[in-house]
Scaffold this active site. Structure first.
Site, short mmCIF file in Angstrom:
data_model
loop_
_atom_site.label_atom_id
_atom_site.label_comp_id
_atom_site.label_asym_id
_atom_site.label_seq_id
_atom_site.Cartn_x
_atom_site.Cartn_y
_atom_site.Cartn_z
N ILE A 1 0.82 -1.21 0.00
CA ILE A 1 0.00 0.00 0.00
C ILE A 1 0.86 1.26 0.00
O ILE A 1 0.58 2.22 -0.73
CB ILE A 1 -0.96 -0.01 1.20
CG1 ILE A 1 -2.02 -1.12 1.02
CG2 ILE A 1 -1.64 1.34 1.37
CD1 ILE A 1 -2.91 -1.34 2.23
N TYR B 1 -3.57 -6.25 17.47
CA TYR B 1 -3.69 -5.49 16.22
C TYR B 1 -4.92 -4.58 16.26
O TYR B 1 -4.83 -3.38 15.94
CB TYR B 1 -3.79 -6.46 15.04
CG TYR B 1 -4.03 -5.77 13.71
CD1 TYR B 1 -2.98 -5.18 13.02
CD2 TYR B 1 -5.30 -5.73 13.15
CE1 TYR B 1 -3.19 -4.54 11.80
CE2 TYR B 1 -5.52 -5.10 11.93
CZ TYR B 1 -4.47 -4.51 11.27
OH TYR B 1 -4.69 -3.88 10.06
N LYS C 1 -5.25 -0.33 16.15
CA LYS C 1 -5.98 0.39 15.11
C LYS C 1 -7.13 1.21 15.70
O LYS C 1 -7.48 2.27 15.16
CB LYS C 1 -6.48 -0.57 14.04
CG LYS C 1 -5.36 -1.22 13.23
CD LYS C 1 -4.46 -0.17 12.56
CE LYS C 1 -3.40 -0.80 11.68
NZ LYS C 1 -2.56 0.21 11.00
N ASN D 1 1.78 5.59 6.95
CA ASN D 1 1.32 4.29 6.45
C ASN D 1 1.98 3.10 7.13
O ASN D 1 1.46 1.99 7.08
CB ASN D 1 1.57 4.23 4.94
CG ASN D 1 1.25 2.86 4.37
OD1 ASN D 1 0.10 2.48 4.23
ND2 ASN D 1 2.29 2.10 4.06
N THR E 1 -1.39 -7.83 -0.61
CA THR E 1 -0.04 -7.29 -0.43
C THR E 1 0.84 -8.37 0.18
O THR E 1 0.32 -9.39 0.68
CB THR E 1 -0.04 -6.07 0.51
OG1 THR E 1 -0.34 -6.51 1.85
CG2 THR E 1 -1.05 -5.02 0.08
#
Length: 543
Positions: A310, A451, A455, A384, A486
């Site tokens: 990304i 995770y 976020k 990012n 990805t």
């Protein structure tokens, strides 16, 4: 799967005679689309004037009057578009009315029905007529609806960053009837996105905040006028002291201290109508709390985590948009960064490589200093860098592993946001700060708590930063990818198969699906969008 080559040529805009609808029509015309313009018969003079203005932009326009609460009118709009222009790619269901506000016990259901007809039934019929034609064409399409926001008092303002045009997500006192129509419109968009995604059709809604139009003038008026449609309602009706207080309270609660303009909303619709929104569907996007100047012209950007996936796609897209780029990733990825820098320069802009871990304050400060030293300023910061989750339960996860996720996914954003904001405030020219969040920031998942927690933190930081720095012309938003192909997700083989089973667009995302959204967030067109976390997942989760 709306193709990346999607190139809209023809559109319909309802409620186009004035205000937001008029601005949308003019923006789509500026984008090169032919237009069928609709409003009520008594507004034909306004439509004819708009047709002439659009024709001066080098595209074609046709006026079609009628009540879009009637099926025959919607069918007629679609058939006219196909007859005059050959196809229909974009449908904007903008028509709507506001409710002056009455409590439930003093509202008869007979008063509810007209609101439901104009605000919900018209969107149901418009969406359906457009979808039938787009499915028949077999080339995908964009269906875009409206969800508007009425203002009551200062307490209302506290919910803006968690609302979807707040009445589409959180009902407001004395606006029960109106709010119900907008709840139903949001539900329609989500269901339609899932049903029609297989045909390459995306369905989204825009959610304006306090926009200076005739509708907002009505909400500030002491009476509901029987207006001459060819005269501005704002000009005809003197605003009450109470109404002006609502306006002042909105300005106080707005992150960037101004009321919105129809053009702020039109620019968001332009994005939804473009190929760059191809992996965004079923979403309700707020347009309500920013003020970065309309003349904002970004020249220089930073992208962290740029070596692959990304981040790499974002760097290349910003370069295509004409921005010089500082590229960051870990030192071990130096070779990939150098290769990317060479590719970026082939697009006619400059690139500088700055390796290092952005979980360190000194690295973020160094990246910003390098951008200013090499290019003269910093206009866009894209945080990012991040890591993906390992499938592991809470009881099997030592907190040291949790801290690793927080350091890389959250702390890096905190430090990056802060370093960029300090420079942008110093420059006094506004800016764009953009973070990497996730669909996991909206709904946590089992076996991925570290995770998801990291976020959720990014989402909270984005909302708070938007409110703190809005006064400086800085917008702060985050993108929330779903399953994107990805290197980071290569090991999720089973999960990818499961994802395809529930994804409305029936494909996995590509890095370019994300970079198109980042391009929008980095542009002047996003100037009235801030504090938002936009889901980009092909229609799996809805916000």
């Amino acid at each position: 799967m709306s193709p990346s080559s999607f190139s809209p040529k023809n559109a319909i805009v309802t409620g186009a005679a004035h205000g937001i609808g008029r601005a949308i029509a003019l923006r789509l015309a500026a984008d090169g689309l032919n237009l069928v313009l609709n409003d009520l018969p008594e507004r034909l003079d306004l439509l004819d004037t708009l047709v002439k203005e659009i024709s001066s932009l080098g595209v074609r326009a046709v006026a079609c009057t009628g009540d879009v609460g009637e099926k025959s009118v919607n069918d007629g709009l679609v058939s006219t578009c196909v007859k005059e222009f050959g196809s229909l790619e974009v449908m904007v269901c903008n028509a709507g009315i506001v409710d002056p506000g009455k409590d439930i016990l003093n509202t008869t259901y007979e008063e509810v029905e007209p609101l439901m007809k104009v605000n919900f039934k018209s969107q149901w019929l418009g969406c359906s007529a457009a979808a039938e034609q787009m499915i028949k064409q077999g080339t995908g399409g964009r269906i875009i609806g409206s969800v508007y926001f009425p203002f009551v008092n200062y307490v209302t303002l506290s919910v803006l960053l968690v609302a979807s045009s707040a009445v589409g997500k959180q009902c407001l006192g004395i606006f029960a009837a109106y709010s119900a129509t907008k709840f139903s419109s949001r539900a329609l968009a989500q269901s339609a996105a899932q049903e029609w995604g297989q045909y390459g059709i995306t369905v989204n809604t825009y959610c304006p905040g306090y926009i200076q139009t005739e509708l907002s003038a009505l909400l500030r008026s002491s009476t509901v006028p029987q207006a001459d449609p060819n005269q501005s309602l704002a000009a005809k009706h003197q605003e009450t002291e109470e109404g002006m207080e609502v306006k002042r309270m909105w300005e106080l609660g707005c992150a960037l201290k101004r009321l919105g303009k129809p053009e702020d909303v039109a620019d968001v619709v332009s994005f939804f109508a473009s190929k760059d929104s191809r992996y965004v569907t079923g979403q309700s996007t707020l347009v309500l709390a920013s003020m970065s100047p309309s003349e904002f012209n970004p020249k220089n950007a930073i992208v962290t985590g740029a070596a692959q996936g990304i981040g790499r796609a974002i760097a290349l897209r910003l370069a295509e948009d004409g921005l010089n780029v500082v590229l960051n990733d870990l030192a071990k990825n130096q070779q990939a960064l150098d290769s990317l820098a060479k590719e970026v320069t082939t697009k006619g802009v400059k690139a500088v490589v700055y390796p290092g871990s952005v979980s360190e304050k000194s690295v973020n400060e160094g990246i910003v200093a390098t951008c200013v030293e090499k290019f003269g300023s910093l206009d866009v910061m894209v945080c990012n860098a991040g890591i993906c989750y390992a499938m592991k339960g809470i009881l099997d996860t030592p907190f040291e592993e949790v801290e690793n996720f927080l350091n890389i996914n959250y702390k890096s954003c905190w430090l990056g946001y802060s370093a960029a904001a300090q420079q942008m405030i110093k420059q006094k020219t506004g800016g764009r700060i953009i973070g990497a969040s996730s669909v996991a920031s909206k709904k946590s998942h089992p076996m991925a708590a570290p995770y998801c927690a990291s976020k959720f933190c990014v989402r909270a930081l984005t909302q708070s930063a938007a409110q703190e720095w809005g006064q400086y012309g800085i917008t702060v938003n985050a993108y929330c990818p779903g399953m994107i192909s990805t290197p980071m997700t290569d090991y999720l083989v089973v999960e990818k198969e499961q994802y395809l089973g529930v994804c409305a667009l029936k494909r996995l995302g590509e890095p370019e699906d994300i970079s198109g959204v980042v391009s929008f967030f980095a542009s002047k067109d996003s100037r009235y969008v801030t504090g938002q976390n936009l889901i980009i997942d092909g229609g799996v989760n809805f916000d």
